[in-house]
Scaffold this motif. Structure first.
Motif, PDB file in Angstrom:
ATOM      1  N   THR A   1      -7.377  -4.158   6.186  1.00  0.00           N
ATOM      2  CA  THR A   1      -7.887  -4.211   4.815  1.00  0.00           C
ATOM      3  C   THR A   1      -8.888  -3.089   4.563  1.00  0.00           C
ATOM      4  O   THR A   1      -8.868  -2.427   3.518  1.00  0.00           O
TER       5      THR A   1
ATOM      6  N   ARG B   1       0.656   0.382  -4.358  1.00  0.00           N
ATOM      7  CA  ARG B   1       0.091  -0.820  -4.980  1.00  0.00           C
ATOM      8  C   ARG B   1      -1.101  -1.296  -4.151  1.00  0.00           C
ATOM      9  O   ARG B   1      -1.138  -2.400  -3.625  1.00  0.00           O
ATOM     10  N   GLN B   2      -2.098  -0.452  -4.069  1.00  0.00           N
ATOM     11  CA  GLN B   2      -3.274  -0.731  -3.253  1.00  0.00           C
ATOM     12  C   GLN B   2      -3.988  -2.005  -3.693  1.00  0.00           C
ATOM     13  O   GLN B   2      -4.360  -2.842  -2.864  1.00  0.00           O
ATOM     14  N   SER B   3      -4.189  -2.174  -5.000  1.00  0.00           N
ATOM     15  CA  SER B   3      -4.919  -3.349  -5.481  1.00  0.00           C
ATOM     16  C   SER B   3      -4.156  -4.632  -5.174  1.00  0.00           C
ATOM     17  O   SER B   3      -4.763  -5.657  -4.841  1.00  0.00           O
TER      18      SER B   3
ATOM     19  N   ILE C   1      -7.022   0.122   4.139  1.00  0.00           N
ATOM     20  CA  ILE C   1      -6.378   0.200   2.816  1.00  0.00           C
ATOM     21  C   ILE C   1      -7.399   0.594   1.757  1.00  0.00           C
ATOM     22  O   ILE C   1      -7.146   1.447   0.905  1.00  0.00           O
ATOM     23  N   ARG C   2      -8.572  -0.017   1.811  1.00  0.00           N
ATOM     24  CA  ARG C   2      -9.612   0.329   0.842  1.00  0.00           C
ATOM     25  C   ARG C   2      -9.999   1.806   0.943  1.00  0.00           C
ATOM     26  O   ARG C   2     -10.280   2.459  -0.072  1.00  0.00           O
TER      27      ARG C   2
ATOM     28  N   TYR D   1       0.832  -1.208   0.000  1.00  0.00           N
ATOM     29  CA  TYR D   1       0.000   0.000   0.000  1.00  0.00           C
ATOM     30  C   TYR D   1       0.865   1.256   0.000  1.00  0.00           C
ATOM     31  O   TYR D   1       0.628   2.199  -0.771  1.00  0.00           O
ATOM     32  N   ARG D   2       1.878   1.276   0.833  1.00  0.00           N
ATOM     33  CA  ARG D   2       2.745   2.455   0.916  1.00  0.00           C
ATOM     34  C   ARG D   2       3.582   2.631  -0.352  1.00  0.00           C
ATOM     35  O   ARG D   2       4.084   3.729  -0.607  1.00  0.00           O
TER      36      ARG D   2
ATOM     37  N   GLY E   1      -8.078   4.187   2.000  1.00  0.00           N
ATOM     38  CA  GLY E   1      -6.936   5.088   1.891  1.00  0.00           C
ATOM     39  C   GLY E   1      -6.712   5.883   3.162  1.00  0.00           C
ATOM     40  O   GLY E   1      -6.399   7.081   3.126  1.00  0.00           O
TER      41      GLY E   1
ATOM     42  N   ASP F   1      -0.058   5.926   6.505  1.00  0.00           N
ATOM     43  CA  ASP F   1       1.152   6.538   5.979  1.00  0.00           C
ATOM     44  C   ASP F   1       2.312   6.330   6.934  1.00  0.00           C
ATOM     45  O   ASP F   1       2.124   6.015   8.117  1.00  0.00           O
TER      46      ASP F   1
ATOM     47  N   ALA G   1      -2.183  -5.067  -2.620  1.00  0.00           N
ATOM     48  CA  ALA G   1      -2.330  -5.291  -1.182  1.00  0.00           C
ATOM     49  C   ALA G   1      -3.645  -5.999  -0.885  1.00  0.00           C
ATOM     50  O   ALA G   1      -3.697  -6.939  -0.072  1.00  0.00           O
ATOM     51  N   LEU G   2      -4.725  -5.591  -1.535  1.00  0.00           N
ATOM     52  CA  LEU G   2      -6.021  -6.235  -1.329  1.00  0.00           C
ATOM     53  C   LEU G   2      -6.026  -7.654  -1.884  1.00  0.00           C
ATOM     54  O   LEU G   2      -6.659  -8.555  -1.321  1.00  0.00           O
TER      55      LEU G   2
END
Length: 272
Positions: A238, A207-209, A241-242, A203-204, A244, A249, A211-212
């Motif tokens: 989770t 690459r959010q998707s 992360i979704r 996520y950091r 944001g 951070d 991470a999920l």
């Protein structure tokens, strides 16, 4: 002299190896080294070597193994390390000679530095983990006592890796951790801590998707293997992360609370 149990057994005098090759002698040495500077009763030595399948001449056989180990040690600069004490044996090591003892010392120093000097703590943990040359006592036949010891050492290694990664995440080293965490998750696919750390690093790194996706993979494995669902803690991460969530951070101060621990407090899950 250097002695090693965090991998294949080692007995090094400068660069010359004096580790025994005979399986039972190697097993006895491993048993004594993992309990270095402690008197190990004859009964414990016998249990480790033979469990309940005792040879007819158990004491003479044990004494023969000890004699061979002492004979090998006489070729080194430290010939008098295997000592008879009462009804048992003790293998004497000096400070800094045994990798397990050095590992313990560096871990203790790292714990003192955590939160006060995370750069130092990470370095100490990295140095401690660098002592490992593979699985503890790799290639050594293990009886009932050493089997427990090997499992314990494996757990301690895993915990040290988790803590070092946790500190490195706090220090903002998420990009550098991606490769290591991908390998850890592949090796330990049901370990929620490694998956959670991997998700945060992804996520950091923007690459959010991905991470999920890591969460969905863990959820699938837990359901398939054990009929379980991921813990509320990783579900809360989770959800964050979704959304944001800015709390994910990199902390502004090294002594800040661990980021993934922010999601230990109950909040509505709403995770599918």
């Amino acid at each position: 002299m250097k002695f090693g149990v965090l991998g294949p057994i080692q007995v090094l005098d400068n660069t010359t190896s004096h580790a025994p090759s005979a399986p039972k002698q190697c097993q006895l040495l491993a048993f004594l080294l993992t309990h270095a500077n402690q008197v190990m009763p004859l009964a414990d030595c016998i249990e480790e070597l033979w469990d309940t399948d005792l040879p007819c001449s158990v004491m003479p056989t044990l004494q023969t193994y000890v004699m061979h180990l002492r004979r090998a040690l006489r070729k080194t600069s430290a010939p008098d390390r295997l000592v008879t004490r009462g009804q048992g044996y003790v293998f004497v090591v000096e400070p800094g000679e045994l990798d397990l003892e050095v590992f313990d010392t560096q871990l203790a120093s790292a714990q003192e530095a955590v939160g006060r000097d995370d750069e130092l703590a990470s370095g100490l943990l990295s140095d401690a983990l660098a002592l490992w040359r593979g699985t503890a006592l790799a290639g050594v036949t293990t009886g009932p006592i050493l089997q427990i010891k090997v499992a314990e050492l494996g757990e301690r290694h895993r915990a040290a890796v988790e803590q070092r990664v946790e500190i490195d995440l706090r220090l903002g080293r998420h990009h550098e951790l991606l490769g290591e965490l991908a390998s850890l998750v592949a090796t330990h696919p049901l370990n929620e801590n490694f998956t959670r750390q991997y998700m945060l690093a992804l996520y950091r790194s923007g690459r959010q998707s991905r991470a999920l996706e890591a969460f969905r993979h863990l959820r699938h494995l837990l359901a398939e293997e054990y009929g379980l669902t991921p813990s509320p803690r990783i579900q809360r991460l989770t959800q964050a992360i979704r959304a944001g969530d800015p709390a994910l951070d990199v902390p502004a101060h090294p002594a800040s609370r661990l980021t993934i621990d922010l999601f230990a407090a109950p909040v509505p899950l709403g995770v599918s």
